[in-house]
Design a protein around this motif. Structure first.
Motif, PDB file in Angstrom:
ATOM      1  N   GLY A  19       0.812  -1.204   0.000  1.00  0.00           N
ATOM      2  CA  GLY A  19       0.000   0.000   0.000  1.00  0.00           C
ATOM      3  C   GLY A  19       0.849   1.259   0.000  1.00  0.00           C
ATOM      4  O   GLY A  19       2.072   1.200   0.089  1.00  0.00           O
ATOM      5  N   THR A  20       0.152   2.390  -0.086  1.00  0.00           N
ATOM      6  CA  THR A  20       0.788   3.708  -0.086  1.00  0.00           C
ATOM      7  C   THR A  20       0.083   4.573   0.942  1.00  0.00           C
ATOM      8  O   THR A  20      -1.146   4.568   1.026  1.00  0.00           O
ATOM      9  CB  THR A  20       0.705   4.349  -1.481  1.00  0.00           C
ATOM     10  N   SER A  21       0.866   5.315   1.697  1.00  0.00           N
ATOM     11  CA  SER A  21       0.317   6.163   2.756  1.00  0.00           C
ATOM     12  C   SER A  21      -0.296   7.441   2.190  1.00  0.00           C
ATOM     13  O   SER A  21      -0.174   7.736   1.001  1.00  0.00           O
ATOM     14  CB  SER A  21       1.417   6.541   3.747  1.00  0.00           C
ATOM     15  N   GLN A  22      -0.889   8.201   3.084  1.00  0.00           N
ATOM     16  CA  GLN A  22      -1.348   9.558   2.777  1.00  0.00           C
ATOM     17  C   GLN A  22      -0.115  10.453   2.643  1.00  0.00           C
ATOM     18  O   GLN A  22       0.991  10.081   3.016  1.00  0.00           O
ATOM     19  CB  GLN A  22      -2.232  10.086   3.916  1.00  0.00           C
ATOM     20  N   TRP A  23      -0.325  11.660   2.161  1.00  0.00           N
ATOM     21  CA  TRP A  23       0.733  12.664   2.090  1.00  0.00           C
ATOM     22  C   TRP A  23       0.861  13.361   3.447  1.00  0.00           C
ATOM     23  O   TRP A  23      -0.146  13.659   4.090  1.00  0.00           O
ATOM     24  CB  TRP A  23       0.422  13.701   1.026  1.00  0.00           C
ATOM     25  N   HIS A  24       2.106  13.616   3.868  1.00  0.00           N
ATOM     26  CA  HIS A  24       2.386  14.315   5.127  1.00  0.00           C
ATOM     27  C   HIS A  24       3.475  15.351   4.863  1.00  0.00           C
ATOM     28  O   HIS A  24       4.538  15.009   4.346  1.00  0.00           O
ATOM     29  CB  HIS A  24       2.861  13.339   6.204  1.00  0.00           C
ATOM     30  N   LEU A  73       3.786   6.151   8.799  1.00  0.00           N
ATOM     31  CA  LEU A  73       3.385   5.895   7.417  1.00  0.00           C
ATOM     32  C   LEU A  73       2.985   4.432   7.212  1.00  0.00           C
ATOM     33  O   LEU A  73       2.067   4.147   6.434  1.00  0.00           O
ATOM     34  CB  LEU A  73       4.514   6.291   6.467  1.00  0.00           C
ATOM     35  N   ALA A  74       3.649   3.525   7.901  1.00  0.00           N
ATOM     36  CA  ALA A  74       3.346   2.093   7.763  1.00  0.00           C
ATOM     37  C   ALA A  74       1.905   1.796   8.146  1.00  0.00           C
ATOM     38  O   ALA A  74       1.233   0.990   7.486  1.00  0.00           O
ATOM     39  CB  ALA A  74       4.297   1.265   8.626  1.00  0.00           C
ATOM     40  N   LYS A  75       1.410   2.449   9.201  1.00  0.00           N
ATOM     41  CA  LYS A  75       0.029   2.212   9.647  1.00  0.00           C
ATOM     42  C   LYS A  75      -0.982   2.604   8.574  1.00  0.00           C
ATOM     43  O   LYS A  75      -2.105   2.119   8.581  1.00  0.00           O
ATOM     44  CB  LYS A  75      -0.259   2.982  10.931  1.00  0.00           C
ATOM     45  N   GLU A  76      -0.581   3.470   7.659  1.00  0.00           N
ATOM     46  CA  GLU A  76      -1.463   3.886   6.575  1.00  0.00           C
ATOM     47  C   GLU A  76      -1.300   3.009   5.335  1.00  0.00           C
ATOM     48  O   GLU A  76      -2.085   3.117   4.403  1.00  0.00           O
ATOM     49  CB  GLU A  76      -1.204   5.345   6.218  1.00  0.00           C
ATOM     50  N   CYS A  77      -0.267   2.177   5.315  1.00  0.00           N
ATOM     51  CA  CYS A  77      -0.005   1.307   4.163  1.00  0.00           C
ATOM     52  C   CYS A  77      -0.664  -0.058   4.296  1.00  0.00           C
ATOM     53  O   CYS A  77      -1.199  -0.592   3.326  1.00  0.00           O
ATOM     54  CB  CYS A  77       1.501   1.121   3.969  1.00  0.00           C
TER      55      CYS A  77
END
Length: 150
Positions: A19-24, A73-77
């Motif tokens: 997966g890919t995270s949101q932008w931060h 970021l991992a939690k969003e992936c």
């Protein structure tokens, strides 16, 4: 984001993108707080006026600050169900191919490199590539090792 119901499902996904995270956006305040936490007050990170004269034209995030974004970021992936505990076991092959200028929005893409059974769980290696729209090269590439216990 990819959700796995179990460690068995996660293990079956070796070699795939998770997966890919949101932008931060990495702002100066985060950089300054990281400098305080680590004692690394190098001017290229914390002195915006002096940094304007550098080849980067602004302050840049510490490489290790960029790496430290991985857990968020991992939690969003991806996520894994049926896990009672996950432990950070370390990192391998950490690189910072491009500097990360202040005010840049980044996101991570995660790829499951390996999954190995260990007593009561699985040890995974996930390659995280932290990138932005402003740079042709990623800002950080690292393989994070995690121990998942069922």
């Amino acid at each position: 984001m990819t959700s796995f119901a179990s460690l068995a499902e996660l293990t079956a996904a070796v070699g795939t993108e998770l997966g890919t995270s949101q932008w931060h956006t990495v702002e100066q305040e985060r950089i300054d707080l990281f400098a305080e936490a680590t004692g690394d007050h190098q001017w290229i990170h914390v002195d915006p006026e002096r940094a304007k004269e550098s080849r980067f034209g602004s302050t840049i995030a510490h490489g290790y600050l960029t790496l430290s974004l991985v857990p968020m970021l991992a939690k969003e992936c991806y996520s894994v169900g049926g896990v009672r505990m996950a432990l950070n076991y370390g990192s391998e092959k950490v690189r910072f191919p491009a500097p990360l200028p202040v005010g840049t929005a980044v996101r991570a893409t995660a790829e499951l490199v390996s999954a190995t059974e260990v007593p009561d769980g699985v040890r995974t290696v996930v390659r995280f590539t932290i990138s932005s729209a402003e740079s042709a090269k990623p800002h950080c590439v690292a393989e994070a090792i995690t121990l998942f216990y069922a």
